[in-house]
Design an enzyme around this catalytic site. Structure first.
Site, mmCIF file in Angstrom:
data_model
loop_
_atom_site.group_PDB
_atom_site.id
_atom_site.type_symbol
_atom_site.label_atom_id
_atom_site.label_comp_id
_atom_site.label_asym_id
_atom_site.label_seq_id
_atom_site.Cartn_x
_atom_site.Cartn_y
_atom_site.Cartn_z
ATOM 1 N N THR A 5 102.993 33.653 24.187
ATOM 2 C CA THR A 5 102.941 34.614 25.376
ATOM 3 C C THR A 5 101.587 34.440 26.198
ATOM 4 O OG1 THR A 5 104.063 35.785 23.986
ATOM 5 C CG2 THR A 5 103.463 36.892 26.019
ATOM 6 N N GLU B 269 113.950 33.341 25.521
ATOM 7 C CA GLU B 269 113.836 34.852 25.117
ATOM 8 C C GLU B 269 115.041 35.258 24.200
ATOM 9 O OE1 GLU B 269 111.328 36.430 25.236
ATOM 10 O OE2 GLU B 269 110.037 35.427 26.433
#
Length: 607
Positions: free
Chosen positions: A418, A457
């Site tokens: 991330t 995701e």
């Protein structure tokens, strides 16, 4: 990333020449004093900067400089945050970008209020709880990642658009311009970028658009070379000119859908690439959500975070509430780490049972963040003996002392890449923003002609319940948002900013933010040192992960004597933060070493 990276975005640079000698004790650091940058180049990376006019901290010097340039030209923290995020989409394309999502937390200095945006990706409306099952069994995780099945509707462009329209002062086209220029002119490849590319080389080669972009000439990019992304430059230009409707209702979106439904695989590839079911209707239906932030108090401070669909805000709040029962400032390092590990274990046990997408699950946010529930869970901690995982959850709706409810379930896997940025402006507004495409390199699938990778995701959903006897709130569903651990956090004292921070790292984000907070607030570490300190991460698993400095420390043996079990993790998280100093200056802080070191900058450096 290396200090060699060139700033090709802007005609101005951030001169970080201020001495830190006059910084108060709570903000001092031994970081080297940076010199002024040469025109047209990136200033040397520094993990800490102090001054006036606003601040930006990110993992990348080009991105931080893009945000600083927007602040210098009169933009506010929201404008600068979007500019920084867009630049990260160029230089950190394996962590974030147009094809991903994230969570945005904003402090409005005028109203002294916290606002949030949930820009999490959503599953296709045709998705069911069996999304990742074949013949009744979960497909291999790696197969799911590198597939169209893993790709959710991107939320990042909508987040940028919503934030700017609600709280910004510049247009999308204006704040995308630095990143557009950076993508066109290129950035300097450093060892971190090359290693991340090498780690993904095999699957990148199976997608011609990905290979053409990230394996120039069919080879790994050379450290010190310039990597350009003209397709992404054109994508940013189109988003700026037409707005984000170009993705959610237009040609960019049609290209995304075509790529998901028919992944463009190299001829002769033996990799089984499953198609996804994302449609243009899914894109058109996407909306960011403005939930109320999570809130708890901690030692007289107000701590705000992101509410579900992320579990970050509730889990950090619960663990802080548990730790507040102890005087952490006077504990030995062994006692402190023991209590921190146990509070993390308990919070993750409760997270796994109760937190999912609130549109589909009744998530007891108030209960999870309440002092009463924390007290009922804190009494499980025994200073002479470690708890055993998986630990059964408590019931925040009906807390009972040391009580649990039902059987335990282990924590499911969540990818660990991330990126996070933290921004403040001269008016006192703050943004803490974490954005992601999930694993390093996301799905591995680049949209042909568009220059950005698509997320994976949806693999943040549980493929199947970890324990069939325990309700799992994180199974796939139509339009559902997978549970996240993203934890952008802002801390206030009587309505005024104290600090803001966040981190990448999948499920380790929660423990990274928690440990950094208590390092600073309880253990008295300057923010940059609280970020740099060696980390431990316990997530209701059999073993607690330790970074090398703790793994090689006598503390490991002392904690093992209490019954703790450990495994080595070379690197946990990569935090950034900003702090408001008592005299009105901003302090920006980033990593000293992790992810190649971070980049902290201020508009006007001042001693």
């Amino acid at each position: 990333m290396s200090n060699a990276r060139r700033l090709t975005v802007l005609g101005v640079t951030a001169a970080l020449a201020g001495s830190l000698m006059a910084v108060p004790a709570a903000a001092r650091t031994a970081a080297p004093r940076p010199g002024p940058a040469a025109p047209g180049s990136t200033p040397a990376k520094t993990p800490v900067a102090v001054g006036y006019g606003g601040a930006v901290a990110s993992v990348d010097a080009d991105a931080s400089a893009a945000g600083i340039a927007v602040l210098r030209k009169g933009g506010n923290a929201v404008d600068a945050a979007v500019a920084t995020a867009a630049a990260l989409g160029v230089t950190e394309p394996y962590s974030a970008g147009v094809g991903g999502g994230g969570y945005f937390v904003y402090y409005d200095a005028r109203t002294k209020t916290i606002r949030t945006l949930d820009g999490r990706e959503t599953a296709p409306r045709t998705a069911t709880k069996d999304l990742f099952l074949e013949n009744g069994k979960p497909i291999p995780f790696d197969d799911a990642v590198t597939s169209g099945l893993s790709i959710g509707t991107p939320g990042t462009p909508a987040t940028w658009d919503s934030a700017l329209k609600k709280w910004g002062s510049r247009s999308l086209a204006q704040v995308l311009k630095p990143a557009e220029q950076l993508a066109a002119k290129g950035f300097t490849v450093d060892p971190t970028f090359r290693k991340q590319t090498a780690d993904n080389e095999a699957r990148f080669r199976d997608f011609p658009a990905t290979a053409a972009l990230f394996l120039p000439g069919g080879k790994l990019p050379v450290v010190g070379s310039t990597l350009k992304n003209p397709d992404l430059a054109r994508t940013y230009q189109e988003l700026g000119r037409k707005g984000v409707g170009a993705l959610y209702h237009g040609a960019i979106g049609r290209d995304v859908v075509r790529t998901v439904q028919r992944p463009p695989v190299r001829a002769g590839s033996t990799r089984k690439i499953r198609p996804g079911a994302l449609t243009t209707a899914d894109l058109a239906a996407y909306r960011t959500l403005g939930h109320a932030p999570t809130h708890t108090t901690y030692r007289g401070l107000d701590v705000y975070g992101i509410a579900p669909s992320s579990s970050g805000g509730t889990s950090v709040a619960e663990a802080l509430n548990i730790l507040e029962k102890s005087d952490l400032s006077h504990l030995t390092e062994k006692q402190f780490l023991h209590r921190y590990i146990e509070a993390s274990r308990i919070a993750f046990a409760d997270r796994g049972r109760w937190v999912g997408d609130p549109a589909y699950e009744n998530v007891p946010v108030k209960g999870l963040t309440s002092k009463r529930f924390a007290a009922s869970r804190e009494c499980l901690i025994n200073d002479g003996k470690a708890l055993t995982s998986p630990l059964a959850p408590g019931d925040p709706r009906h807390p009972t002392p040391c009580g649990t409810t039902g059987p335990a379930a282990p924590t499911t896997y969540e990818g660990e890449n991330t990126t996070h940025l933290t921004v403040a402006d001269k008016w006192g507004n703050i943004v803490s923003y974490t954005l992601t495409i999930e694993q390093t390199g996301g799905s591995g699938i680049t949209v042909p002609g568009r220059g950005f990778l698509l997320n994976n995701e949806l693999t943040d959903f549980s493929f199947a319940p970890a324990n069939p006897a325990v309700h799992d709130p994180n199974l796939p569903g139509p339009g559902k948002r997978p549970r996240s651990s993203i934890s952008p956090t802002i801390v206030l004292r009587h309505g005024t900013p104290v600090l803001a921070l966040g981190s990448p790292g999948g499920a380790t984000i929660i423990t990274t933010v928690l440990q950094t907070l208590v390092n600073h607030l309880d253990r008295g570490m300057p923010l940059v040192d609280a970020i740099a300190a060696p980390r431990a991460s316990q997530r209701n698993a059999a073993a607690t992960e330790l970074e090398p400095a703790l793994w090689d420390s006598p503390l490991r043996g002392q904690l093992e004597a209490l019954g703790h079990s450990f495994k080595l993790n070379p690197e946990i998280g990569a935090a950034t933060g900003v702090q408001r100093l008592p005299d009105g200056r901003w302090l920006a802080a980033a990593e000293k070493v992790r992810r190649g070191g971070g980049s902290a900058m201020v508009v006007h450096p001042a001693p």
